[in-house]
Design an enzyme around this catalytic site. Structure first.
Site, PDB file in Angstrom:
ATOM      1  N   ARG A  53     -84.520  48.090  -1.547  1.00  0.00           N
ATOM      2  CA  ARG A  53     -84.783  46.737  -2.051  1.00  0.00           C
ATOM      3  C   ARG A  53     -85.443  45.884  -0.968  1.00  0.00           C
ATOM      4  O   ARG A  53     -84.780  45.339  -0.087  1.00  0.00           O
ATOM      5  CB  ARG A  53     -83.473  46.086  -2.491  1.00  0.00           C
ATOM      6  CG  ARG A  53     -83.613  44.648  -2.956  1.00  0.00           C
ATOM      7  CD  ARG A  53     -84.395  44.476  -4.229  1.00  0.00           C
ATOM      8  NE  ARG A  53     -83.697  45.065  -5.364  1.00  0.00           N
ATOM      9  CZ  ARG A  53     -84.289  45.331  -6.545  1.00  0.00           C
ATOM     10  NH1 ARG A  53     -85.562  45.045  -6.732  1.00  0.00           N
ATOM     11  NH2 ARG A  53     -83.605  45.885  -7.517  1.00  0.00           N
ATOM     12  N   GLN A 107     -88.489  52.994 -14.459  1.00  0.00           N
ATOM     13  CA  GLN A 107     -89.050  51.713 -13.999  1.00  0.00           C
ATOM     14  C   GLN A 107     -89.835  51.914 -12.685  1.00  0.00           C
ATOM     15  O   GLN A 107     -89.305  52.468 -11.725  1.00  0.00           O
ATOM     16  CB  GLN A 107     -87.891  50.724 -13.809  1.00  0.00           C
ATOM     17  CG  GLN A 107     -88.154  49.530 -12.929  1.00  0.00           C
ATOM     18  CD  GLN A 107     -88.494  48.276 -13.731  1.00  0.00           C
ATOM     19  OE1 GLN A 107     -88.748  48.319 -14.919  1.00  0.00           O
ATOM     20  NE2 GLN A 107     -88.501  47.152 -13.051  1.00  0.00           N
ATOM     21  N   ARG A 117     -91.603  55.768  -5.390  1.00  0.00           N
ATOM     22  CA  ARG A 117     -90.774  54.996  -4.470  1.00  0.00           C
ATOM     23  C   ARG A 117     -89.418  55.649  -4.208  1.00  0.00           C
ATOM     24  O   ARG A 117     -88.679  55.166  -3.349  1.00  0.00           O
ATOM     25  CB  ARG A 117     -90.573  53.558  -4.984  1.00  0.00           C
ATOM     26  CG  ARG A 117     -89.831  53.454  -6.306  1.00  0.00           C
ATOM     27  CD  ARG A 117     -89.604  52.001  -6.692  1.00  0.00           C
ATOM     28  NE  ARG A 117     -88.865  51.869  -7.939  1.00  0.00           N
ATOM     29  CZ  ARG A 117     -88.282  50.748  -8.344  1.00  0.00           C
ATOM     30  NH1 ARG A 117     -88.342  49.668  -7.595  1.00  0.00           N
ATOM     31  NH2 ARG A 117     -87.636  50.685  -9.484  1.00  0.00           N
ATOM     32  N   HIS A 134     -95.682  46.756  -4.142  1.00  0.00           N
ATOM     33  CA  HIS A 134     -94.694  45.736  -4.553  1.00  0.00           C
ATOM     34  C   HIS A 134     -94.185  44.991  -3.304  1.00  0.00           C
ATOM     35  O   HIS A 134     -93.021  45.134  -2.904  1.00  0.00           O
ATOM     36  CB  HIS A 134     -93.553  46.465  -5.268  1.00  0.00           C
ATOM     37  CG  HIS A 134     -92.632  45.595  -6.042  1.00  0.00           C
ATOM     38  ND1 HIS A 134     -92.037  44.472  -5.516  1.00  0.00           N
ATOM     39  CD2 HIS A 134     -92.196  45.690  -7.325  1.00  0.00           C
ATOM     40  CE1 HIS A 134     -91.271  43.932  -6.444  1.00  0.00           C
ATOM     41  NE2 HIS A 134     -91.349  44.644  -7.547  1.00  0.00           N
ATOM     42  N   ASP A 143     -92.149  35.880 -13.189  1.00  0.00           N
ATOM     43  CA  ASP A 143     -92.474  37.311 -13.274  1.00  0.00           C
ATOM     44  C   ASP A 143     -93.764  37.423 -14.086  1.00  0.00           C
ATOM     45  O   ASP A 143     -93.734  37.533 -15.311  1.00  0.00           O
ATOM     46  CB  ASP A 143     -91.300  38.054 -13.946  1.00  0.00           C
ATOM     47  CG  ASP A 143     -91.446  39.563 -13.857  1.00  0.00           C
ATOM     48  OD1 ASP A 143     -92.492  40.037 -13.393  1.00  0.00           O
ATOM     49  OD2 ASP A 143     -90.502  40.262 -14.271  1.00  0.00           O
ATOM     50  N   GLU A 162     -97.866  41.186  -5.491  1.00  0.00           N
ATOM     51  CA  GLU A 162     -98.074  42.627  -5.560  1.00  0.00           C
ATOM     52  C   GLU A 162     -99.494  42.963  -6.011  1.00  0.00           C
ATOM     53  O   GLU A 162     -99.844  42.726  -7.165  1.00  0.00           O
ATOM     54  CB  GLU A 162     -97.062  43.223  -6.550  1.00  0.00           C
ATOM     55  CG  GLU A 162     -95.631  42.719  -6.324  1.00  0.00           C
ATOM     56  CD  GLU A 162     -94.706  42.974  -7.505  1.00  0.00           C
ATOM     57  OE1 GLU A 162     -94.945  43.924  -8.271  1.00  0.00           O
ATOM     58  OE2 GLU A 162     -93.737  42.212  -7.678  1.00  0.00           O
TER      59      GLU A 162
HETATM   60  O1  LIG Z   1     -85.629  46.033  -9.713  1.00  0.00           O
HETATM   61  P1  LIG Z   1     -86.955  46.724  -9.619  1.00  0.00           P
HETATM   62  O2  LIG Z   1     -87.047  47.937 -10.490  1.00  0.00           O
HETATM   63  O3  LIG Z   1     -87.309  47.048  -8.197  1.00  0.00           O
HETATM   64  O4  LIG Z   1     -88.046  45.720 -10.152  1.00  0.00           O
HETATM   65  C1  LIG Z   1     -88.189  44.451  -9.599  1.00  0.00           C
HETATM   66  C2  LIG Z   1     -89.286  43.665 -10.306  1.00  0.00           C
HETATM   67  O5  LIG Z   1     -90.511  44.298 -10.099  1.00  0.00           O
HETATM   68  C3  LIG Z   1     -91.691  43.651 -10.624  1.00  0.00           C
HETATM   69  O6  LIG Z   1     -92.021  42.521  -9.894  1.00  0.00           O
HETATM   70  C4  LIG Z   1     -91.544  43.361 -12.099  1.00  0.00           C
HETATM   71  O7  LIG Z   1     -92.595  42.530 -12.551  1.00  0.00           O
HETATM   72  C5  LIG Z   1     -90.216  42.726 -12.407  1.00  0.00           C
HETATM   73  O8  LIG Z   1     -90.058  42.645 -13.808  1.00  0.00           O
HETATM   74  C6  LIG Z   1     -89.072  43.518 -11.803  1.00  0.00           C
HETATM   75  O9  LIG Z   1     -87.835  42.894 -12.079  1.00  0.00           O
END
Ligand SMILES: O=P(O)(O)OC[C@H]1O[C@H](O)[C@H](O)[C@@H](O)[C@@H]1O
Length: 314
Positions: A66, A84, A89, A167, A212, A271
């Site tokens: 993080r 996601q 990563r 990111h 966001d 990002e």
């Molecule tokens: O918690 P993660 O999977 O690392 O994602 C963290 C964030 O990443 C990006 O910025 C997306 O636009 C967000 O919607 C998301 O919450």
């Protein structure tokens, strides 16, 4: 020579994870974990940390770290069937000992080349063969340069398609004192409103709550001004038309196990990304996406800084 010896060093990081430390002769440094090909630190020549990493970051696979600069590939967010932000990563990368020649003639010795290739297991999830090469380099002035080269190595003749983002979690003194220049008047998709499309109004972006957004077709240069720190981050990008701006604010911060409740005040994610128009590569084709960060002192409050010059200057 001593300076050559310390320019690139391998070390054990948190939880024994392997990391590479880059050092420039004037004192700036960066750290890259092989886990995720993940930049976790970027310090200027005074030793000040410029990236945010949560005090609650886990450094424990399979969770992505993080903070720092996670790589989102081959899928940004949940815009597809994969997990996601894709899997790059949370894979272990290798050091690329013999990378193909780089067209950019960087004089910096402080760089490292990493590579990610799929395992047989990985190909069950995303049935494509690829080589993802990442170069992380520190410039003589402390600039942090990330270059990604992704090649389709499928032998079955099939193309593949992906979305991508660096990111980046910037460390800021106080989010309510930050403004972002370069994205105003651009269209964005609001992730908080079903990705509906809007046009950004106003002079610059400031922050009073959760944000966001995926800004589309953005300029190659974006400035992030931290008035309290009197510091401006300049993000330059190439091959990455979009730019995501994210801050979870208090409620979402509390909901994240690996993020401190109040840490949202000290971070802003901007990002460089390719999201709206996914990249398609045929076998043998290569895509390149580059992000370059610099941190320059600014005295915006005293009127010395002309934001237009930051954005338009070299
Ligand atoms: O918690 P993660 O999977 O690392 O994602 C963290 C964030 O990443 C990006 O910025 C997306 O636009 C967000 O919607 C998301 O919450």
């Amino acid at each position: 020579m001593t300076s050559e010896r310390v320019a690139v060093e391998s070390a054990k990081g948190v939880n024994g994870l392997e990391k590479i430390i880059l050092r420039e002769t004037r004192g700036s440094s960066a750290e890259v974990y092989l886990y995720g090909g993940h930049v976790t630190s970027w310090k200027n020549e005074h030793g000040e940390e410029l990236l945010f990493v949560s005090s609650k970051a886990l450094f424990k696979p399979p969770k992505a770290i993080r903070g720092g600069i996670p790589l989102c590939f081959p899928q940004f967010s949940n815009l597809g069937p994969l997990e996601q932000h894709g899997f790059a990563r949370n894979k272990f990368w290798s050091i690329d000992t013999d990378p193909p020649a780089f067209p950019t003639n960087s004089s910096s010795k402080a760089h490292i080349d990493l590579i990610l290739k799929p395992s047989e297991e990985d190909m069950k999830i995303w049935p494509h063969s690829y080589e993802f090469r990442l170069r992380v380099a520190l410039g003589p002035g402390g600039d942090l340069m990330l270059t990604s080269r992704i090649r389709n190595t499928n032998s079955d003749g099939k193309p593949f398609t992906f979305t991508f983002a660096y990111h980046t979690y910037f460390s800021v003194s106080d989010i309510s004192e930050v403004r972002v220049e370069g994205l105003e008047t651009h269209d964005y998709l609001d992730n908080l409103q079903n990705r509906e499309r809007f046009t950004e109004q106003g002079d610059a972006i400031t922050f009073e709550g959760e944000v966001d957004k995926i800004y589309l077709c953005t300029p190659t240069k974006i400035a992030i001004m931290d008035h309290e720190k009197k510091r401006t981050f300049v993000l330059r990008k190439d091959g990455l038309p979009d730019a995501v701006v994210w801050n979870p604010w208090d409620k979402k911060a509390k909901a994240m196990a690996d993020f401190g409740d109040d840490e949202y005040k000290h971070v802003l994610c901007v990002e460089a990304a390719a999201i709206e128009k996914p990249i398609t590569l045929k076998p043998g084709e290569e895509w390149r996406g580059r992000q370059e960060l610099s941190a320059v002192p600014s005295s915006y409050c005293s009127g010395q800084l002309d934001p237009q010059r930051v954005l338009q200057g070299s």
